[in-house]
Design an enzyme around this catalytic site. Structure first.
Site, PDB file in Angstrom:
ATOM      1  CG  ASP A   1      -3.871  -2.012   1.402  1.00 17.01           C
ATOM      2  OD1 ASP A   1      -3.951  -1.088   0.305  1.00 17.01           O
ATOM      3  OD2 ASP A   1      -2.808  -2.351   1.438  1.00 17.01           O
TER       4      ASP A   1
ATOM      5  CE  LYS B   1       2.045  -5.452   7.530  1.00 15.64           C
ATOM      6  NZ  LYS B   1       0.778  -5.547   6.317  1.00 15.64           N
TER       7      LYS B   1
END
Length: 692
Positions: A496, A399
């Site tokens: 999240d 990422k």
């Protein structure tokens, strides 16, 4: 593969009998020839001992990844991830005394080594095994070490004794650390274990040994049939057997070992590549195992990064003569250019994090220069690329996150490394990070089947998930959240939770990923934050109003996730911008009308457990209730999902508050945000020092 040969113990008995026949000369010659064919692998001094110095031409039962290398080294696993390997002596041994249920004394010694190309990590370990069978086709790799599975572990019908040398700390099996030796009886949960090492005979002090050092070491396993005691010792290869064993317990194996049983080894790998080697092996029944002569053992293959020629070059270059000055200058210029290209940020305080930092060069090569064809997805915090690490060939997801401020970076990296220590079957493993100029790179385990939202909302690209698959994913994510909130050394709030952050492994098991917004804090303390971060549709009302996250804000998001997976609908339907439909309100309306089955994902075509699906919908409403006092914690959620506790009955009055009205009454109008796509996270990486 099975190499057929007559057992040397049987040779002795056959020879005694055939001497009495008229053909004894011919049979004696046959005995010598047959036995001599095995002398390259082992020697025997009697009919109850064996000794291997290497395994060239050895008659072993092997399977899966196990091979005998050209120099006689027995390689149980070859570095392939998530595999298992076995090697067993071809004939079963009689452990019980004649006409008695008592197990005889026996002794085992072997030399082994574990290699891993990933620094400081090896997944998983190996075990010496006594088993009534050599068929381990139903056994699992990874934490089950290749000789048990999730269904049969703990069954007394296994009749298995195993001595494990484990390199992973598994909370499920209550492992003491990621470098231990354990005695396993019919179970992967050890009856007794100890950190790998030995007791010094001179000082009686304990000295640690790293099982993943790559160096060969020797183990001894002894069972005293009279005292009914199992003892295990471990030491570096050049040391004699320590006087004091590492582990010693009293246990009667008469009820465990079946008559007869096989002896051998089992090993397995996980998501990081490992190679498990056996160099030598000896066994004795009712007498000590023969001594293994170290000088006769085969050599281990050279580990990556241990090239002696490069070390010699590094020593001789500084004293090279002036003849090589021009060449040295040219090399210097090339090195400088390469370093500029692969320049990374690293400060003194990062040294303590060690192997968790990857080189930018390796990540650049792994992702083919962050090529678009390697792109897995993009979100509010950056893009994710698939990669293959050049050294270990391990598949990873990288990422790429942009950051503009260095403020708080030390605290952020410390949290990233801390989260990297989490080990749970339903949490994506964070392997490490890399900092370079204006970006941060996070390296995760690669999940073969991608994210869950692709299966829920892109039916033309992915097959429809069955209800059994969905329910297993729900329970898996709940288990992972419970571990984050209550079971790990620190409490972790994910902040999240959503379908796009739930990834599916090769077995379609759900794993919670993307800890870019996660916060750590000590159990019992109060997490303070002033930034609203998360994803629209999953935000609890109290988080929107106060900016203060808690485990119950995760529970709220999990409740929305339950409804999303069951209904196959997004948390916020943006088809009508003036009046967006909130999934929670939609489910409440149907619940009040007694029509819950009308909103279950139509793609299931009615093929689901109605009671389970309705219970999940009700639990979703309970978890996503506007009032925190009504929401359960994750421990209770797991009890509801497992059927250990009944769901409380909610009245229509309790569930009559719509999410939009509650949030508006608190002074927050979600319409002012124009409802971005429900999968978009709120917040930026610049918030990392405060309320990330």
């Amino acid at each position: 593969m099975v190499y057929q040969a007559l057992h040397p113990f049987i040779f002795f008995n056959v020879f005694v009998q055939v001497r009495q026949t008229s053909h004894r000369k011919f049979c004696f010659l046959f005995f010598l020839v047959s036995f001599g064919a095995n002398c390259t692998s082992f020697t025997t001094s009697s009919d109850d001992q064996l000794l291997y110095h290497g395994f060239t031409s050895a008659n072993l039962i092997t399977d899966d990844t196990t091979i005998v290398m050209s120099n006689g080294l027995l390689e149980l696993t070859n570095g392939t991830v998530n595999r298992k390997g076995h090697a067993f002596y071809p004939s079963p041994l009689h452990f019980h005394r004649s006409h008695s249920e008592t197990v005889q004394s026996f002794s085992v010694s072997f030399v082994f080594a574990i290699h891993s190309s990933y620094p400081g990590m090896s997944l998983h370990g190996l075990a010496f095994v006594v088993s009534p069978s050599t068929n381990f086709s139903n056994a699992l790799a990874s934490q089950y070490l290749g000789f048990l599975n999730s269904q049969n572990r703990g069954n007394s019908s296994n009749h298995i004794l195993a001595i494990e040398f484990d390199t992973v700390m598994n909370i499920e099996f209550e492992d003491i650390n990621n470098n231990h030796v354990g005695i396993d009886i019919n179970n992967i949960h050890s009856v007794k274990s100890h950190s790998a090492g030995y007791y010094d005979d001179r000082t009686s002090s304990f000295r640690d040994i790293s099982l993943i050092s790559g160096d060969p070491m020797q183990a001894w396993v002894d069972y005293n049939g009279e005292d009914k005691k199992i003892s295990v010792a471990l030491a570096p290869i050049k040391m004699e057997k320590p006087t004091r064993p590492l582990i010693s317990i009293s246990y009667d194996l008469s009820t465990v070992l079946k008559e007869p049983s096989y002896i051998g080894f089992s090993a397995s790998t996980g998501s990081a590549d490992s190679r498990h080697y056996i160099l030598g092996w000896s066994f004795g029944m009712n007498k000590p195992a023969p001594t293994i002569i170290v000088n006769k053992l085969p050599k281990l293959p050279r580990r990556q990064g241990s090239n002696p020629q490069l070390k010699l070059l590094a020593i001789t270059l500084p004293i090279a003569s002036a003849i090589f000055v021009i060449l040295l200058c040219g090399v210097f210029i090339i090195i400088v250019r390469r370093r500029l290209r692969y320049a990374e940020l690293k400060e003194d305080w990062e040294d303590e994090f060690g192997p968790h930092q990857f080189s930018y060069k390796d990540l650049l090569q792994a992702t083919q220069g962050f090529s678009n064809k390697q792109l897995l997805g993009a979100g509010g915090f950056g893009k994710v690329y698939k990669g293959v690490l050049p050294s270990s060939k391990l598949e990873v997801a990288v990422k790429r996150v942009t950051h503009e401020s260095r403020q708080g970076m030390k605290e952020f990296v410390a949290e990233v490394v801390s989260i990297g220590h989490i080990r749970h079957r339903n949490i994506v493993q964070l392997l490490g990070y890399c900092r370079r100029k204006g970006e941060l790179l996070l390296v995760y385990d690669y999940m073969t089947n991608g994210s869950l939202d692709k299966y829920l909302y892109y039916s033309d690209l992915k097959p429809t998930l069955s209800w059994d698959q969905r329910f297993r994913i729900i329970k898996g994510i709940a288990s992972g959240l419970l571990y984050l909130h209550d079971k790990w050394e620190k409490a972790v709030i994910h902040r999240d939770i959503k379908a796009s952050n739930v990834l599916l492994d090769s077995q379609m098991n759900g794993r919670l990923g993307d800890f870019g917004l996660a916060r750590l804090y000590d159990h019992g303390s109060d997490l303070q934050t002033t930034h609203v971060v998360g994803t629209m549709g999953y935000l609890a009302p109290e988080l929107v109003c106060t900016g203060k996250a808690s485990p119950l804000t995760d529970v709220f998001a999990f409740g929305t996730f339950l409804l999303e997976v069951t209904c196959g609908q997004r948390p916020v339907n943006n088809s009508a911008q003036d009046n967006p439909r909130v999934l929670v309100d939609w489910v409440v309306e149907h619940w009040q009308k007694g029509l819950l089955t009308n909103i279950i994902d139509t793609r299931l075509q009615g093929k689901y457990n109605i009671d389970e699906a309705c219970s999940v919908l009700k639990l979703g409403l309970l978890c996503s209730h506007p009032f925190t006092s009504i929401r359960p914690n994750m421990q209770q959620v797991m009890q509801y999902l497992d059927g250990d506790m009944l769901l409380p009955e909610l009245t229509h009055m309790e569930m009559s508050f719509s999410m939009l009205s509650i949030m508006q009454d608190e002074g927050f109008n979600p319409l002012t945000l124009s409802y971005p796509p429900s999968g978009t996270s709120i917040g930026t990486i610049s918030n990392i020092s405060g309320g990330r």
